[in-house]
Design an enzyme around this catalytic site. Sequence first.
Site, PDB file in Angstrom:
ATOM      1  N   LYS A  13      35.960 -25.349  26.350  1.00 22.14           N
ATOM      2  CA  LYS A  13      35.329 -26.269  25.389  1.00 22.14           C
ATOM      3  C   LYS A  13      34.656 -25.488  24.252  1.00 22.14           C
ATOM      4  O   LYS A  13      34.881 -25.769  23.082  1.00 22.14           O
ATOM      5  CB  LYS A  13      34.283 -27.158  26.086  1.00 22.14           C
ATOM      6  CG  LYS A  13      34.845 -27.991  27.230  1.00 22.14           C
ATOM      7  CD  LYS A  13      33.783 -28.865  27.865  1.00 22.14           C
ATOM      8  CE  LYS A  13      32.642 -28.119  28.521  1.00 22.14           C
ATOM      9  NZ  LYS A  13      33.007 -27.277  29.678  1.00 22.14           N
ATOM     10  N   ARG A  88      27.668 -35.891  31.353  1.00 21.83           N
ATOM     11  CA  ARG A  88      28.144 -35.276  32.592  1.00 21.83           C
ATOM     12  C   ARG A  88      27.966 -36.177  33.799  1.00 21.83           C
ATOM     13  O   ARG A  88      28.327 -35.784  34.901  1.00 21.83           O
ATOM     14  CB  ARG A  88      27.368 -33.987  32.836  1.00 21.83           C
ATOM     15  CG  ARG A  88      28.045 -32.761  32.248  1.00 21.83           C
ATOM     16  CD  ARG A  88      27.043 -31.642  32.296  1.00 21.83           C
ATOM     17  NE  ARG A  88      27.626 -30.405  32.704  1.00 21.83           N
ATOM     18  CZ  ARG A  88      27.838 -29.377  31.873  1.00 21.83           C
ATOM     19  NH1 ARG A  88      27.576 -29.480  30.593  1.00 21.83           N
ATOM     20  NH2 ARG A  88      28.328 -28.260  32.331  1.00 21.83           N
ATOM     21  N   ARG A 127      33.739 -13.896  32.157  1.00 18.68           N
ATOM     22  CA  ARG A 127      33.256 -14.160  30.795  1.00 18.68           C
ATOM     23  C   ARG A 127      32.117 -13.224  30.416  1.00 18.68           C
ATOM     24  O   ARG A 127      31.189 -12.991  31.187  1.00 18.68           O
ATOM     25  CB  ARG A 127      32.781 -15.611  30.682  1.00 18.68           C
ATOM     26  CG  ARG A 127      32.094 -15.897  29.355  1.00 18.68           C
ATOM     27  CD  ARG A 127      31.906 -17.361  29.081  1.00 18.68           C
ATOM     28  NE  ARG A 127      31.168 -18.058  30.107  1.00 18.68           N
ATOM     29  CZ  ARG A 127      30.972 -19.367  30.117  1.00 18.68           C
ATOM     30  NH1 ARG A 127      31.496 -20.114  29.169  1.00 18.68           N
ATOM     31  NH2 ARG A 127      30.279 -19.919  31.078  1.00 18.68           N
ATOM     32  N   ARG A 160      26.505 -14.278  31.723  1.00 10.28           N
ATOM     33  CA  ARG A 160      25.554 -15.383  31.875  1.00 10.28           C
ATOM     34  C   ARG A 160      25.112 -15.433  33.339  1.00 10.28           C
ATOM     35  O   ARG A 160      25.933 -15.240  34.230  1.00 10.28           O
ATOM     36  CB  ARG A 160      26.247 -16.705  31.499  1.00 10.28           C
ATOM     37  CG  ARG A 160      25.703 -17.340  30.248  1.00 10.28           C
ATOM     38  CD  ARG A 160      26.549 -18.473  29.769  1.00 10.28           C
ATOM     39  NE  ARG A 160      26.614 -19.631  30.662  1.00 10.28           N
ATOM     40  CZ  ARG A 160      27.219 -20.765  30.351  1.00 10.28           C
ATOM     41  NH1 ARG A 160      27.811 -20.899  29.178  1.00 10.28           N
ATOM     42  NH2 ARG A 160      27.269 -21.766  31.190  1.00 10.28           N
ATOM     43  N   ARG A 171      29.358 -24.856  40.155  1.00 12.50           N
ATOM     44  CA  ARG A 171      29.439 -25.651  38.912  1.00 12.50           C
ATOM     45  C   ARG A 171      30.731 -26.453  38.871  1.00 12.50           C
ATOM     46  O   ARG A 171      30.747 -27.603  38.438  1.00 12.50           O
ATOM     47  CB  ARG A 171      29.352 -24.731  37.691  1.00 12.50           C
ATOM     48  CG  ARG A 171      27.939 -24.215  37.458  1.00 12.50           C
ATOM     49  CD  ARG A 171      27.925 -22.971  36.598  1.00 12.50           C
ATOM     50  NE  ARG A 171      28.471 -23.185  35.278  1.00 12.50           N
ATOM     51  CZ  ARG A 171      28.951 -22.210  34.507  1.00 12.50           C
ATOM     52  NH1 ARG A 171      28.936 -20.953  34.936  1.00 12.50           N
ATOM     53  NH2 ARG A 171      29.426 -22.487  33.318  1.00 12.50           N
TER      54      ARG A 171
HETATM   55  P1  AP5 Z   1      34.475 -21.214  27.324  1.00  9.56           P
HETATM   56  O1  AP5 Z   1      35.085 -21.714  26.079  1.00  9.56           O
HETATM   57  O2  AP5 Z   1      33.185 -20.462  27.218  1.00  9.56           O
HETATM   58  O3  AP5 Z   1      34.377 -22.407  28.401  1.00  9.56           O
HETATM   59  P2  AP5 Z   1      33.496 -23.723  28.413  1.00  9.56           P
HETATM   60  O4  AP5 Z   1      34.382 -24.861  28.764  1.00  9.56           O
HETATM   61  O5  AP5 Z   1      32.706 -23.856  27.152  1.00  9.56           O
HETATM   62  O6  AP5 Z   1      32.590 -23.386  29.667  1.00  9.56           O
HETATM   63  P3  AP5 Z   1      31.018 -23.400  29.867  1.00  9.56           P
HETATM   64  O7  AP5 Z   1      30.760 -22.570  31.081  1.00  9.56           O
HETATM   65  O8  AP5 Z   1      30.257 -22.986  28.647  1.00  9.56           O
HETATM   66  O9  AP5 Z   1      30.788 -24.867  30.147  1.00  9.56           O
HETATM   67  P4  AP5 Z   1      29.811 -25.494  31.105  1.00  9.56           P
HETATM   68  O10 AP5 Z   1      30.163 -26.885  30.868  1.00  9.56           O
HETATM   69  O11 AP5 Z   1      29.709 -25.110  32.498  1.00  9.56           O
HETATM   70  O12 AP5 Z   1      28.444 -24.858  30.626  1.00  9.56           O
HETATM   71  P5  AP5 Z   1      27.279 -25.448  29.767  1.00  9.56           P
HETATM   72  O13 AP5 Z   1      26.798 -24.345  28.938  1.00  9.56           O
HETATM   73  O14 AP5 Z   1      27.677 -26.737  29.147  1.00  9.56           O
HETATM   74  O15 AP5 Z   1      35.549 -20.280  28.080  1.00  9.56           O
HETATM   75  C1  AP5 Z   1      35.212 -19.648  29.297  1.00  9.56           C
HETATM   76  C2  AP5 Z   1      35.855 -18.243  29.338  1.00  9.56           C
HETATM   77  O16 AP5 Z   1      37.286 -18.384  29.326  1.00  9.56           O
HETATM   78  C3  AP5 Z   1      35.519 -17.361  28.125  1.00  9.56           C
HETATM   79  O17 AP5 Z   1      35.412 -16.041  28.562  1.00  9.56           O
HETATM   80  C4  AP5 Z   1      36.727 -17.522  27.186  1.00  9.56           C
HETATM   81  O18 AP5 Z   1      36.942 -16.367  26.388  1.00  9.56           O
HETATM   82  C5  AP5 Z   1      37.865 -17.730  28.187  1.00  9.56           C
HETATM   83  N1  AP5 Z   1      38.909 -18.627  27.691  1.00  9.56           N
HETATM   84  C6  AP5 Z   1      38.757 -19.742  26.933  1.00  9.56           C
HETATM   85  N2  AP5 Z   1      39.957 -20.307  26.680  1.00  9.56           N
HETATM   86  C7  AP5 Z   1      40.884 -19.546  27.332  1.00  9.56           C
HETATM   87  C8  AP5 Z   1      42.306 -19.616  27.453  1.00  9.56           C
HETATM   88  N3  AP5 Z   1      43.029 -20.583  26.875  1.00  9.56           N
HETATM   89  N4  AP5 Z   1      42.927 -18.680  28.204  1.00  9.56           N
HETATM   90  C9  AP5 Z   1      42.224 -17.695  28.801  1.00  9.56           C
HETATM   91  N5  AP5 Z   1      40.888 -17.554  28.700  1.00  9.56           N
HETATM   92  C10 AP5 Z   1      40.210 -18.475  27.976  1.00  9.56           C
HETATM   93  O19 AP5 Z   1      26.206 -25.842  30.894  1.00  9.56           O
HETATM   94  C11 AP5 Z   1      25.459 -24.854  31.598  1.00  9.56           C
HETATM   95  C12 AP5 Z   1      24.456 -25.555  32.494  1.00  9.56           C
HETATM   96  O20 AP5 Z   1      23.533 -26.332  31.715  1.00  9.56           O
HETATM   97  C13 AP5 Z   1      25.034 -26.562  33.495  1.00  9.56           C
HETATM   98  O21 AP5 Z   1      25.486 -25.941  34.682  1.00  9.56           O
HETATM   99  C14 AP5 Z   1      23.812 -27.467  33.745  1.00  9.56           C
HETATM  100  O22 AP5 Z   1      22.897 -26.856  34.622  1.00  9.56           O
HETATM  101  C15 AP5 Z   1      23.183 -27.551  32.367  1.00  9.56           C
HETATM  102  N6  AP5 Z   1      23.679 -28.680  31.557  1.00  9.56           N
HETATM  103  C16 AP5 Z   1      24.366 -28.612  30.386  1.00  9.56           C
HETATM  104  N7  AP5 Z   1      24.667 -29.844  29.939  1.00  9.56           N
HETATM  105  C17 AP5 Z   1      24.176 -30.711  30.853  1.00  9.56           C
HETATM  106  C18 AP5 Z   1      24.202 -32.137  30.964  1.00  9.56           C
HETATM  107  N8  AP5 Z   1      24.780 -32.915  30.029  1.00  9.56           N
HETATM  108  N9  AP5 Z   1      23.611 -32.694  32.057  1.00  9.56           N
HETATM  109  C19 AP5 Z   1      22.999 -31.947  33.006  1.00  9.56           C
HETATM  110  N10 AP5 Z   1      22.950 -30.589  32.956  1.00  9.56           N
HETATM  111  C20 AP5 Z   1      23.545 -29.976  31.884  1.00  9.56           C
END
Ligand code: AP5
Length: 216
Positions: A13, A88, A127, A160, A171
């Site tokens: 994402k 979420r 990552r 991270r 997660r």
């Molecule tokens: P990346 O693009 O970073 O993936 P992402 O989908 O953005 O993953 P996140 O881990 O950031 O999402 P998340 O939803 O868990 O975390 P968030 O920060 O929202 O890609 C990942 C890796 O893969 C990178 O190294 C990239 O280079 C590689 N990659 C990308 N595309 C690729 C491809 N096509 N091929 C190969 N490699 C690739 O949330 C963190 C925490 O915050 C949650 O756990 C929760 O505690 C809290 N939180 C956030 N939002 C909420 C909410 N709405 N409600 C409750 N808690 C929340």
Amino acid sequence: MKLLLFGAPGSGKGTQAEAIRRRWRIPQVSTGDILRAEVKAGTDLGRQARTYMDRGELVPDDVMVGIIRRRLAEPDCAEGFMLDGFPRTRVQAEALDRMMAEAGLAFDAVLYLDVPREELIRRLSGRLTCPTCGRTYHPDSNPPAPGNRCPVDGTELVQRPDDTVETATNRVEVFLRDTMPVLDHYRRAGIVHDIDGTGGIEEVGGRVMKVLEGIG
Ligand code: AP5
């Protein structure tokens, strides 16, 4: 353009959001980024959120809904925005529906990046994140500069705290249990575009752009 990026942790994402932001000039509203900024600033919200984030659990709905309500009211969201990581849960989705209805807005599309579980864990546990600019890298698909440095600003990259195999696995479990059902909510509205999130970053980006050019 009002978009919702939907997908499991590690589905890409954040990676795809950067290209969309550049091409369509709309802000990326990432709840994860907002929470990490609060943690870094040492605010009460950050301290509270961290106890959930470090375990890979969800931060309570009332906190998250408040954050989004305030963020979407900011001027840069007036012409459109892209949500990343929200909603979420069913409660968050229903609160968002009410916010959108009150503002007379509707989503143009929900983009669902579909990636198998094993690939998600592989991506998350490898990552590397830049603490200065927030860009992410992976040794296999998007390698950093020599010495594990950010190619853009030269900062040393870090893992991270929630990207350990154990926390990343939790997660993904939390996503499948609490968040995946939210997709049906949007399927009923007929606005979900399923996108194969496997393959290289540019390959996936091509699929995303094709969908967006079709609607925008
Ligand atoms: P990346 O693009 O970073 O993936 P992402 O989908 O953005 O993953 P996140 O881990 O950031 O999402 P998340 O939803 O868990 O975390 P968030 O920060 O929202 O890609 C990942 C890796 O893969 C990178 O190294 C990239 O280079 C590689 N990659 C990308 N595309 C690729 C491809 N096509 N091929 C190969 N490699 C690739 O949330 C963190 C925490 O915050 C949650 O756990 C929760 O505690 C809290 N939180 C956030 N939002 C909420 C909410 N709405 N409600 C409750 N808690 C929340």
